[in-house]
Design a protein around this motif. Structure first.
Motif, PDB file in Angstrom:
ATOM      1  N   TYR A 326       0.813  -1.225   0.000  1.00 36.34           N
ATOM      2  CA  TYR A 326       0.000   0.000   0.000  1.00 36.34           C
ATOM      3  C   TYR A 326       0.845   1.272   0.000  1.00 36.34           C
ATOM      4  N   THR A 327       1.936   1.290   0.751  1.00 36.99           N
ATOM      5  CA  THR A 327       2.743   2.516   0.779  1.00 36.99           C
ATOM      6  C   THR A 327       3.408   2.768  -0.571  1.00 36.99           C
ATOM      7  N   ARG A 329       2.129   2.048  -3.499  1.00 40.57           N
ATOM      8  CA  ARG A 329       1.112   2.611  -4.375  1.00 40.57           C
ATOM      9  C   ARG A 329       0.758   4.036  -3.990  1.00 40.57           C
ATOM     10  N   ALA A 330       0.789   4.345  -2.723  1.00 45.63           N
ATOM     11  CA  ALA A 330       0.542   5.724  -2.301  1.00 45.63           C
ATOM     12  C   ALA A 330       1.631   6.657  -2.835  1.00 45.63           C
ATOM     13  N   GLY A 333       1.186   6.978  -6.636  1.00 44.48           N
ATOM     14  CA  GLY A 333       0.001   7.785  -6.918  1.00 44.48           C
ATOM     15  C   GLY A 333       0.258   9.269  -6.727  1.00 44.48           C
ATOM     16  N   LEU A 334       0.943   9.622  -5.666  1.00 47.28           N
ATOM     17  CA  LEU A 334       1.283  11.028  -5.436  1.00 47.28           C
ATOM     18  C   LEU A 334       2.211  11.552  -6.530  1.00 47.28           C
ATOM     19  N   SER A 370       2.224  17.155  -0.402  1.00 49.90           N
ATOM     20  CA  SER A 370       2.354  15.895  -1.144  1.00 49.90           C
ATOM     21  C   SER A 370       3.781  15.370  -1.176  1.00 49.90           C
ATOM     22  N   ALA A 374       4.909  11.719   0.049  1.00 46.41           N
ATOM     23  CA  ALA A 374       5.567  10.790  -0.871  1.00 46.41           C
ATOM     24  C   ALA A 374       6.893  10.300  -0.304  1.00 46.41           C
ATOM     25  N   PHE A 377       6.038   7.779   2.497  1.00 43.54           N
ATOM     26  CA  PHE A 377       5.574   6.507   1.934  1.00 43.54           C
ATOM     27  C   PHE A 377       6.726   5.755   1.271  1.00 43.54           C
TER      28      PHE A 377
END
Length: 473
Positions: A326-327, A329-330, A333-334, A370, A374, A377
């Motif tokens: 999950y991290t 992909r976070a 995504g950012l 952001s 990022a 993450f």
């Protein structure tokens, strides 16, 4: 209170908590120091006062960020001795000198010229002041060089031997410093620092443009930041792709965890899982949303590339898949949201509406944090993905811990949480207060006979009611 807790788990939580606070300050200070060097250079070259206004606005914030980075970094060294003494003993001959080089060649350089950068312009002249600012920026980059060399060696150890006491000792310093993942990690982190700073500067500029679109300093901040977003974000995506290929070569189990890839794709190309719920016990991805072929294309740059799944590795060597999946992909995504802002800004420039596009400005304000997110993450992905090792494949985390009771670790963890939120909460509040002040064309140390003053121009009202602007003379 902590008798039933695992001391290794508590020590890991403590280190994760403190490093999460620490990493955001160096990431910001690296980018901000370079930004200050650029705007001061532009002022020297062009003579335009707006660049000096921008420099004066951000240099105060840089001083606070730099100080908080130093304070949070000291705590990291403290924990190596208290909670991770076995790790320190075994890796000290290799990592100790690298940390010493960082202090001697980088931190002292930054600290030595910081005073001139902050207070010396009137005392040493514009030329030496610019030189000091550039040296501080170079010092932050040198700090990143040494710290990332240390961290990269823990992921891809090289150039070492192991003595009779089980210690890692240097056999080839060049191989130690320039270990296989270091160049990729250094580029990726420095670009992340630049993007972090760009989106903070852009958010502040956009915030003030929404209130006064004619503020020259805010327009300069906003424009420069969005140029950085438009140019550097694609470079960062490319650098991240190279870093991922390097990670696949040297840490394939980490990549399998990042992708939620449990089974080796021996019967066809690997798809890219956009979303799913990892089930480590069953060794499968539930409710997976997958794009066919794309996993092989991204990771192997071929349509039918084979990527090892977690099944190819001993289960006791698996990283916590849920966290890493999950991290990662976070973070990605950012990164694509940043790219979107950059492309949007280019379209607005083309149409000549960059400073009038309020939706772009609102989006830039929203994207202000952001870069920090990022970085956090990405750091979690990197460090949790290395588990269960502190030195990848060689020294396990459970074998690196100090013989210390859970009560001691838990008590210090609570103390850190309380002190950090008080100390860094106050620092963050001060930084946000400074950012809320509208950039003005002069401040208290502008000479009385400055052309702006003699022209009778009054700066825009300050947002700080306790520090109103000086009246025009």
């Amino acid at each position: 209170m902590f008798e039933s807790f695992d001391p290794v788990l508590l020590a890991r939580i403590q280190f994760a908590f403190t490093v999460s606070f620490h990493i955001i300050f160096p990431a910001f200070s690296i980018g901000l120091a370079s930004y200050l060097a650029v705007v001061l250079s532009l002022h020297t070259i062009t003579g335009r006062d707006v660049y000096m206004d921008v420099f004066r606005y951000w240099v105060k914030i840089f001083a606070v960020v730099f100080g908080m980075g130093v304070v949070s970094g000291i705590v990291m060294s403290y924990q190596f001795g208290t909670n991770w003494s076995v790790f320190s003993d075994k890796t000290g001959p290799v990592l100790g000198p690298l940390m010493g080089y960082e202090v001697l060649s980088a931190f002292f350089l930054e600290a030595g010229f910081l005073g001139i950068m902050l207070f010396g312009r009137k005392r040493v002249g514009p030329g030496l002041h610019l030189f000091a600012t550039i040296i501080v920026a170079l010092g932050t980059l040198m700090s990143a060089f040494w710290i990332l060399s240390v961290n990269s060696w823990m992921h891809t150890p090289a150039g070492y031997a192991i003595n009779a006491d089980g210690q890692f000792i240097p056999a080839d310093w060049w191989a130690v410093i320039f270990n296989p993942s270091f160049p990729y990690r250094l580029v990726h982190m420095v670009l992340a620092a630049y993007l972090t700073t760009a989106f903070v500067v852009g958010a502040v500029g956009a915030f003030h443009l929404l209130r006064n679109r004619y503020n020259a300093a805010a327009r300069t901040m906003f424009s420069m930041a969005l140029w950085m977003a438009a140019i550097v974000t694609p470079i960062q995506i490319f650098a991240g792709d190279l870093h991922g290929i390097n990670t696949l070569e040297h840490q394939p189990a980490k990549v399998a965890a990042m992708e939620g890839h449990f089974e080796t794709n021996t019967d066809g190309p690997m798809g890219l899982t956009l979303f799913g719920i990892p089930d480590m016990d069953a060794g499968q991805m539930d409710y997976a949303v997958t794009i066919p072929y794309l996993g092989s294309i991204i990771l192997t740059h071929s349509l039918d590339g084979v990527v090892q799944g977690l099944e190819a590795f001993p289960r006791e060597d698996w990283a916590p898949v849920g966290v890493v999946f999950y991290t990662f992909r976070a973070m990605v995504g950012l990164g694509f949201l940043m790219l979107g802002i950059g492309l949007w800004s280019l379209w607005s420039r083309f149409r000549g509406t960059l400073y009038e596009n309020k939706w772009l400005q609102r989006a830039t304000v929203a994207m202000g944090p952001s870069g920090f997110l990022a970085v956090l993450f990405g750091w979690v992905t990197t460090e949790v993905g290395r588990q269960p090792f502190t030195v990848y494949g060689l020294l396990r985390t459970a074998e690196s811990h100090s013989p210390i009771a859970a009560e001691a670790v838990g008590t210090s963890l609570i103390a850190f949480i309380v002190v950090y939120f008080l100390l860094f909460g106050a620092g963050t509040f001060y930084i946000l207060r400074q950012m809320a002040k509208e950039p003005s064309p002069f401040d208290e140390d502008t000479p009385p006979h400055h052309p702006i003053r003699t022209a009778g121009i009054t700066p825009a009202p300050s947002l700080d009611r306790h520090n109103p602007p000086a009246p025009a003379e």
